[in-house]
Motif scaffolding. Structure first.
Motif, PDB file in Angstrom:
ATOM      1  N   ARG A   1       7.972  29.187  45.926  1.00 11.77           N
ATOM      2  CA  ARG A   1       7.772  30.259  44.949  1.00 11.77           C
ATOM      3  C   ARG A   1       9.105  30.883  44.566  1.00 11.77           C
ATOM      4  NH1 ARG A   1       5.362  33.883  48.137  1.00 11.77           N
ATOM      5  NH2 ARG A   1       5.125  35.350  46.424  1.00 11.77           N
ATOM      6  N   PHE A   2       9.299  31.083  43.247  1.00  8.41           N
ATOM      7  CA  PHE A   2      10.524  31.670  42.706  1.00  8.41           C
ATOM      8  C   PHE A   2      10.146  32.831  41.798  1.00  8.41           C
ATOM      9  CE2 PHE A   2      11.373  27.275  43.624  1.00  8.41           C
ATOM     10  CZ  PHE A   2      12.673  27.250  44.112  1.00  8.41           C
ATOM     11  N   GLY A   3      10.879  33.918  41.886  1.00 12.27           N
ATOM     12  CA  GLY A   3      10.601  35.067  41.037  1.00 12.27           C
ATOM     13  C   GLY A   3      11.620  36.155  41.265  1.00 12.27           C
ATOM     14  N   ILE A   4      11.211  37.390  40.958  1.00 10.57           N
ATOM     15  CA  ILE A   4      12.048  38.568  41.155  1.00 10.57           C
ATOM     16  C   ILE A   4      11.479  39.329  42.334  1.00 10.57           C
ATOM     17  CG2 ILE A   4      12.859  40.734  40.144  1.00 10.57           C
ATOM     18  CD1 ILE A   4      12.362  39.465  37.385  1.00 10.57           C
TER      19      ILE A   4
ATOM     20  N   LEU B   1       9.610  34.427  48.774  1.00 11.06           N
ATOM     21  CA  LEU B   1       9.946  34.353  47.357  1.00 11.06           C
ATOM     22  C   LEU B   1      11.443  34.130  47.196  1.00 11.06           C
ATOM     23  CD1 LEU B   1       8.554  34.728  44.528  1.00 11.06           C
ATOM     24  CD2 LEU B   1       9.420  37.071  44.599  1.00 11.06           C
ATOM     25  N   VAL B   2      11.815  33.046  46.511  1.00 13.54           N
ATOM     26  CA  VAL B   2      13.217  32.715  46.272  1.00 13.54           C
ATOM     27  C   VAL B   2      13.662  33.382  44.973  1.00 13.54           C
ATOM     28  CG1 VAL B   2      14.874  30.825  45.935  1.00 13.54           C
ATOM     29  CG2 VAL B   2      12.896  30.497  47.450  1.00 13.54           C
ATOM     30  N   ASP B   3      14.885  33.914  44.953  1.00 16.59           N
ATOM     31  CA  ASP B   3      15.429  34.574  43.769  1.00 16.59           C
ATOM     32  C   ASP B   3      15.570  33.563  42.629  1.00 16.59           C
ATOM     33  OD1 ASP B   3      16.862  35.910  41.814  1.00 16.59           O
ATOM     34  OD2 ASP B   3      18.429  36.623  43.173  1.00 16.59           O
ATOM     35  N   GLU B   4      14.816  33.777  41.547  1.00 20.80           N
ATOM     36  CA  GLU B   4      14.825  32.838  40.418  1.00 20.80           C
ATOM     37  C   GLU B   4      16.175  32.773  39.712  1.00 20.80           C
ATOM     38  OE1 GLU B   4      13.046  35.762  36.936  1.00 20.80           O
ATOM     39  OE2 GLU B   4      11.700  34.336  37.882  1.00 20.80           O
ATOM     40  N   ALA B   5      16.979  33.828  39.825  1.00 21.94           N
ATOM     41  CA  ALA B   5      18.296  33.841  39.177  1.00 21.94           C
ATOM     42  C   ALA B   5      19.267  32.885  39.852  1.00 21.94           C
ATOM     43  CB  ALA B   5      18.874  35.251  39.161  1.00 21.94           C
ATOM     44  N   LYS B   6      18.960  32.495  41.084  1.00 15.62           N
ATOM     45  CA  LYS B   6      19.847  31.603  41.840  1.00 15.62           C
ATOM     46  C   LYS B   6      19.310  30.173  41.897  1.00 15.62           C
ATOM     47  CE  LYS B   6      21.507  35.416  44.615  1.00 15.62           C
ATOM     48  NZ  LYS B   6      21.489  36.079  45.918  1.00 15.62           N
ATOM     49  N   ALA B   7      18.274  29.899  41.130  1.00 13.05           N
ATOM     50  CA  ALA B   7      17.643  28.574  41.144  1.00 13.05           C
ATOM     51  C   ALA B   7      17.860  27.893  39.798  1.00 13.05           C
ATOM     52  CB  ALA B   7      16.148  28.718  41.430  1.00 13.05           C
ATOM     53  N   GLU B   8      18.500  26.739  39.807  1.00  6.73           N
ATOM     54  CA  GLU B   8      18.815  26.004  38.581  1.00  6.73           C
ATOM     55  C   GLU B   8      17.773  24.922  38.330  1.00  6.73           C
ATOM     56  OE1 GLU B   8      22.271  22.910  37.587  1.00  6.73           O
ATOM     57  OE2 GLU B   8      23.035  24.960  37.861  1.00  6.73           O
TER      58      GLU B   8
END
Length: 197
Positions: A65-68, A78-85
């Motif tokens: 899961r990626f989000g804010i 939850l993984v920081d979406e800003a750091k996921a390419e």
């Protein structure tokens, strides 16, 4: 901060975004640089689909899961979406999910249809095709959208006038304007690859 630049190494991901569980179908085909973060891809989905970015969202990529992150409710999973390419998470043929509005639960399926070289002089991200109108915000998810359409289609429906006023006038669920959808992405534009002279 200057806009990122498309380079000769940039791979362009062609994505099909499908809003699930709604009729008529709502879909967009967009092209984005593979180096976009999921945070930027969120903005692409919001703009191209026609959402107003008024609610929470998250991506589900291969079970992650990626989000804010919400500082008041930290979520360790939850993984920081800003750091996921994007290019580090998906390849051609992959599918992943995007959920918007945890109350209405608008589920989107995103498919990487193709990965190709960038075209010189082309603005990315861009929308190249689509179908169907985005449902109105806060209409109640797919079930509420069905009810909304039924009320608008029947002038004798007890909620017809109320829904018509709430929608701001007639609503065509089949409407799609490619120029409008593509134009909505201009604010996210990367500097294009220079044309070969």
């Amino acid at each position: 901060m200057p806009a990122p630049r498309v380079s000769v190494e940039t791979k362009i991901f062609e994505l099909e975004i499908v809003l699930e569980e709604v009729q008529p179908p709502v879909r967009r085909r967009v092209q984005v640089p593979g180096e976009v973060s999921l945070a930027m891809l969120h903005e692409v989905v919001q703009s191209a689909m026609g959402w107003t970015n008024s609610h929470l969202h998250e991506f589900d990529v291969a079970g992650r899961r990626f989000g804010i992150s919400d500082p008041d409710w930290p979520d360790q999973d939850l993984v920081d979406e800003a750091k996921a390419e994007l290019s580090q998470l998906a390849k051609q043929g992959d599918r992943f999910g995007y959920l918007y509005d945890f109350g209405d639960n608008w589920a989107h399926r995103i498919t990487v249809e193709k990965v190709a070289a960038a075209e010189p002089g082309v603005r990315y991200p861009r929308c190249i095709a689509g179908q169907g109108a985005c449902p109105p915000e806060d209409v109640g998810g797919p079930w509420g959208y069905d009810e909304f359409q039924a009320a608008l289609a029947d002038p004798e429906h007890p909620d017809h006038d109320e829904h018509l006023e709430w929608a701001g006038g007639p609503f065509d669920p089949h409407r799609f304007d490619l120029d409008e959808a593509d134009g909505s992405l201009e604010w996210l534009a990367w500097r294009p690859l220079n044309p070969v002279s």
